[in-house]
Design a protein around this motif. Structure first.
Motif, PDB file in Angstrom:
ATOM      1  N   SER A   1      12.850  15.884  47.764  1.00 14.55           N
ATOM      2  CA  SER A   1      12.426  15.183  48.982  1.00 14.55           C
ATOM      3  C   SER A   1      13.455  14.149  49.440  1.00 14.55           C
ATOM      4  O   SER A   1      13.339  13.582  50.510  1.00 14.55           O
ATOM      5  N   GLY A   2      14.476  13.927  48.625  1.00 15.69           N
ATOM      6  CA  GLY A   2      15.528  12.973  48.994  1.00 15.69           C
ATOM      7  C   GLY A   2      16.491  13.585  49.991  1.00 15.69           C
ATOM      8  O   GLY A   2      16.708  14.804  50.015  1.00 15.69           O
ATOM      9  N   GLY A   3      17.074  12.757  50.805  1.00 17.51           N
ATOM     10  CA  GLY A   3      18.011  13.256  51.829  1.00 17.51           C
ATOM     11  C   GLY A   3      19.317  13.758  51.258  1.00 17.51           C
ATOM     12  O   GLY A   3      20.058  14.482  51.914  1.00 17.51           O
ATOM     13  N   ASP A   4      19.604  13.402  49.989  1.00 19.05           N
ATOM     14  CA  ASP A   4      20.888  13.779  49.400  1.00 19.05           C
ATOM     15  C   ASP A   4      20.804  15.074  48.588  1.00 19.05           C
ATOM     16  O   ASP A   4      21.756  15.471  47.932  1.00 19.05           O
ATOM     17  N   ALA A   5      19.645  15.730  48.620  1.00 21.52           N
ATOM     18  CA  ALA A   5      19.472  16.951  47.829  1.00 21.52           C
ATOM     19  C   ALA A   5      20.380  18.068  48.352  1.00 21.52           C
ATOM     20  O   ALA A   5      20.449  18.329  49.546  1.00 21.52           O
ATOM     21  N   GLU A   6      21.087  18.705  47.414  1.00 28.55           N
ATOM     22  CA  GLU A   6      21.961  19.816  47.793  1.00 28.55           C
ATOM     23  C   GLU A   6      21.118  20.986  48.297  1.00 28.55           C
ATOM     24  O   GLU A   6      19.968  21.151  47.902  1.00 28.55           O
ATOM     25  N   ASN A   7      21.716  21.794  49.163  1.00 22.73           N
ATOM     26  CA  ASN A   7      21.046  22.999  49.637  1.00 22.73           C
ATOM     27  C   ASN A   7      21.490  24.180  48.779  1.00 22.73           C
ATOM     28  O   ASN A   7      22.567  24.724  48.986  1.00 22.73           O
ATOM     29  N   TYR A   8      20.669  24.527  47.819  1.00 21.62           N
ATOM     30  CA  TYR A   8      20.995  25.645  46.939  1.00 21.62           C
ATOM     31  C   TYR A   8      20.506  26.957  47.543  1.00 21.62           C
ATOM     32  O   TYR A   8      19.407  27.028  48.088  1.00 21.62           O
ATOM     33  N   GLU A   9      21.335  27.981  47.397  1.00 26.73           N
ATOM     34  CA  GLU A   9      20.953  29.334  47.820  1.00 26.73           C
ATOM     35  C   GLU A   9      20.754  30.199  46.591  1.00 26.73           C
ATOM     36  O   GLU A   9      21.456  30.046  45.599  1.00 26.73           O
ATOM     37  N   GLU A  10      19.789  31.118  46.699  1.00 27.12           N
ATOM     38  CA  GLU A  10      19.603  32.089  45.620  1.00 27.12           C
ATOM     39  C   GLU A  10      20.503  33.294  45.908  1.00 27.12           C
ATOM     40  O   GLU A  10      20.422  33.894  46.973  1.00 27.12           O
ATOM     41  N   VAL A  11      21.358  33.610  44.958  1.00 23.48           N
ATOM     42  CA  VAL A  11      22.291  34.721  45.131  1.00 23.48           C
ATOM     43  C   VAL A  11      22.207  35.634  43.912  1.00 23.48           C
ATOM     44  O   VAL A  11      22.035  35.165  42.781  1.00 23.48           O
ATOM     45  N   ARG A  12      22.294  36.941  44.147  1.00 18.14           N
ATOM     46  CA  ARG A  12      22.301  37.905  43.049  1.00 18.14           C
ATOM     47  C   ARG A  12      23.615  38.681  43.063  1.00 18.14           C
ATOM     48  O   ARG A  12      24.039  39.171  44.111  1.00 18.14           O
ATOM     49  N   TYR A  13      24.253  38.730  41.913  1.00 18.57           N
ATOM     50  CA  TYR A  13      25.486  39.518  41.771  1.00 18.57           C
ATOM     51  C   TYR A  13      25.213  40.682  40.827  1.00 18.57           C
ATOM     52  O   TYR A  13      24.415  40.564  39.889  1.00 18.57           O
ATOM     53  N   GLU A  14      25.866  41.796  41.085  1.00 18.73           N
ATOM     54  CA  GLU A  14      25.674  42.982  40.253  1.00 18.73           C
ATOM     55  C   GLU A  14      27.032  43.585  39.915  1.00 18.73           C
ATOM     56  O   GLU A  14      27.992  43.448  40.676  1.00 18.73           O
ATOM     57  N   GLY A  15      27.086  44.225  38.763  1.00 21.54           N
ATOM     58  CA  GLY A  15      28.357  44.839  38.385  1.00 21.54           C
ATOM     59  C   GLY A  15      28.262  45.579  37.068  1.00 21.54           C
ATOM     60  O   GLY A  15      27.175  45.732  36.493  1.00 21.54           O
ATOM     61  N   TYR A  16      29.426  46.041  36.610  1.00 21.99           N
ATOM     62  CA  TYR A  16      29.514  46.791  35.356  1.00 21.99           C
ATOM     63  C   TYR A  16      30.454  46.093  34.389  1.00 21.99           C
ATOM     64  O   TYR A  16      31.526  45.629  34.778  1.00 21.99           O
ATOM     65  N   GLY A  17      30.014  46.025  33.119  1.00 18.51           N
ATOM     66  CA  GLY A  17      30.837  45.453  32.069  1.00 18.51           C
ATOM     67  C   GLY A  17      31.476  46.555  31.246  1.00 18.51           C
ATOM     68  O   GLY A  17      31.492  47.721  31.657  1.00 18.51           O
ATOM     69  N   PRO A  18      32.004  46.222  30.070  1.00 17.58           N
ATOM     70  CA  PRO A  18      32.618  47.225  29.192  1.00 17.58           C
ATOM     71  C   PRO A  18      31.654  48.361  28.871  1.00 17.58           C
ATOM     72  O   PRO A  18      30.455  48.133  28.680  1.00 17.58           O
ATOM     73  N   GLY A  19      32.171  49.581  28.849  1.00 15.89           N
ATOM     74  CA  GLY A  19      31.357  50.740  28.490  1.00 15.89           C
ATOM     75  C   GLY A  19      30.377  51.179  29.551  1.00 15.89           C
ATOM     76  O   GLY A  19      29.427  51.914  29.266  1.00 15.89           O
ATOM     77  N   GLY A  20      30.566  50.709  30.785  1.00 12.32           N
ATOM     78  CA  GLY A  20      29.676  51.125  31.864  1.00 12.32           C
ATOM     79  C   GLY A  20      28.310  50.471  31.822  1.00 12.32           C
ATOM     80  O   GLY A  20      27.362  50.933  32.472  1.00 12.32           O
ATOM     81  N   VAL A  21      28.181  49.390  31.046  1.00 11.27           N
ATOM     82  CA  VAL A  21      26.907  48.665  30.970  1.00 11.27           C
ATOM     83  C   VAL A  21      26.713  47.874  32.263  1.00 11.27           C
ATOM     84  O   VAL A  21      27.619  47.191  32.740  1.00 11.27           O
ATOM     85  N   ALA A  22      25.514  47.995  32.840  1.00  8.18           N
ATOM     86  CA  ALA A  22      25.220  47.311  34.105  1.00  8.18           C
ATOM     87  C   ALA A  22      24.711  45.898  33.843  1.00  8.18           C
ATOM     88  O   ALA A  22      24.001  45.650  32.868  1.00  8.18           O
TER      89      ALA A  22
END
Length: 249
Positions: free
Chosen positions: A74-95
């Motif tokens: 409720s404070g005027g100095d509060a940051e505006n956070y956005e919800e973001v989703r990232y997707e990708g593949y790691g080693p071995g094709g793991v999602a």
């Protein structure tokens, strides 16, 4: 066991949570602030805020910290956070699915992309892996909440879909849209849960060997250490022998 819960158990046994308690608190505080800003600052009128506070209490976050996070919305100095989703593949094709709350999308995307690239993986477009997952509710209770039969009976009565029990405790799954209703019914039967949240559950897991599992755990740890990242999910699994080795390492 799936990669996400296995990883959590290993890190818990290593005491990693104690080492990064302040980081955990800051992530919980960010979720509380966002929940309070999006709805009412009263948890009785705001289900998301109620769940955020419940999860903060489960991590022994002090009441003062929780109240500060609510007040910040409720404070005027509060940051505006956005919800973001990232997707990708790691080693071995793991999602992997990475959920973030950020006040700077460019910074977050750059950091997540760098983590994927360093691990030999690649970040994809939104939707590139999430079609292989289900968005569901997850409610976690400690082992002391009751034996498997008692928890299963309570879960069925509450309208849950599935229960997994091991020596660590009980994990109850339900439809995403029923999370509030099911968790409230379970609270009446079993008391307050350790955590209540919406998660991504993979429809299928990819078995990986010890070397690949270590690489993936390192990637997940790097992602989780980023201040903007709230949750990381991965669709890998390892066998019990490998799990025991990784836990002892």
């Amino acid at each position: 066991m799936a990669g996400h819960s296995q990883f959590k158990n290993i890190m818990h046994r290593k005491g990693r949570q104690d080492a990064v308690r302040s980081k955990i608190f800051s992530k919980l505080a960010r979720e509380i602030t966002v929940a309070a800003k999006q709805g009412m600052p009263d948890p009785a009128m705001n289900p998301r805020l109620r769940l955020a506070i419940q999860n903060a209490k489960a991590e022994s976050m002090p009441k003062d910290n929780i109240q500060r996070a609510i007040n910040k919305a409720s404070g005027g100095d509060a940051e505006n956070y956005e919800e973001v989703r990232y997707e990708g593949y790691g080693p071995g094709g793991v999602a992997l699915i990475v959920e973030a709350l950020t006040d700077n999308r460019n910074r977050s995307a750059s950091n997540v992309r760098a983590a994927f690239t360093k691990a030999g993986g690649a970040m994809g477009e939104t939707g590139s892996v999430s079609f292989m997952w289900d968005r569901i509710g997850e409610i976690v209770y400690p082992a002391k909440a009751g034996n498997a039969d008692k928890v299963m009976e309570a879960a069925i009565d509450a309208g849950a879909d599935d229960v997994e029990t091991d020596e660590e405790g009980h994990t109850i799954y339900c439809a995403f849209e029923n999370l509030g209703e099911v968790s409230k019914a379970l609270e009446g039967a079993l008391g307050e849960a350790e955590s209540v949240k919406a998660i991504w559950k993979p429809q299928n897991n990819i078995p990986v060997d010890e070397e690949r599992a270590q690489s993936l755990m390192k990637l997940v740890a790097t992602l989780e250490d980023d201040d903007d990242v709230q949750n990381v999910y991965a669709n890998f699994e390892v066998d019990d022998a490998t799990l025991a080795k990784l836990s002892a390492a």
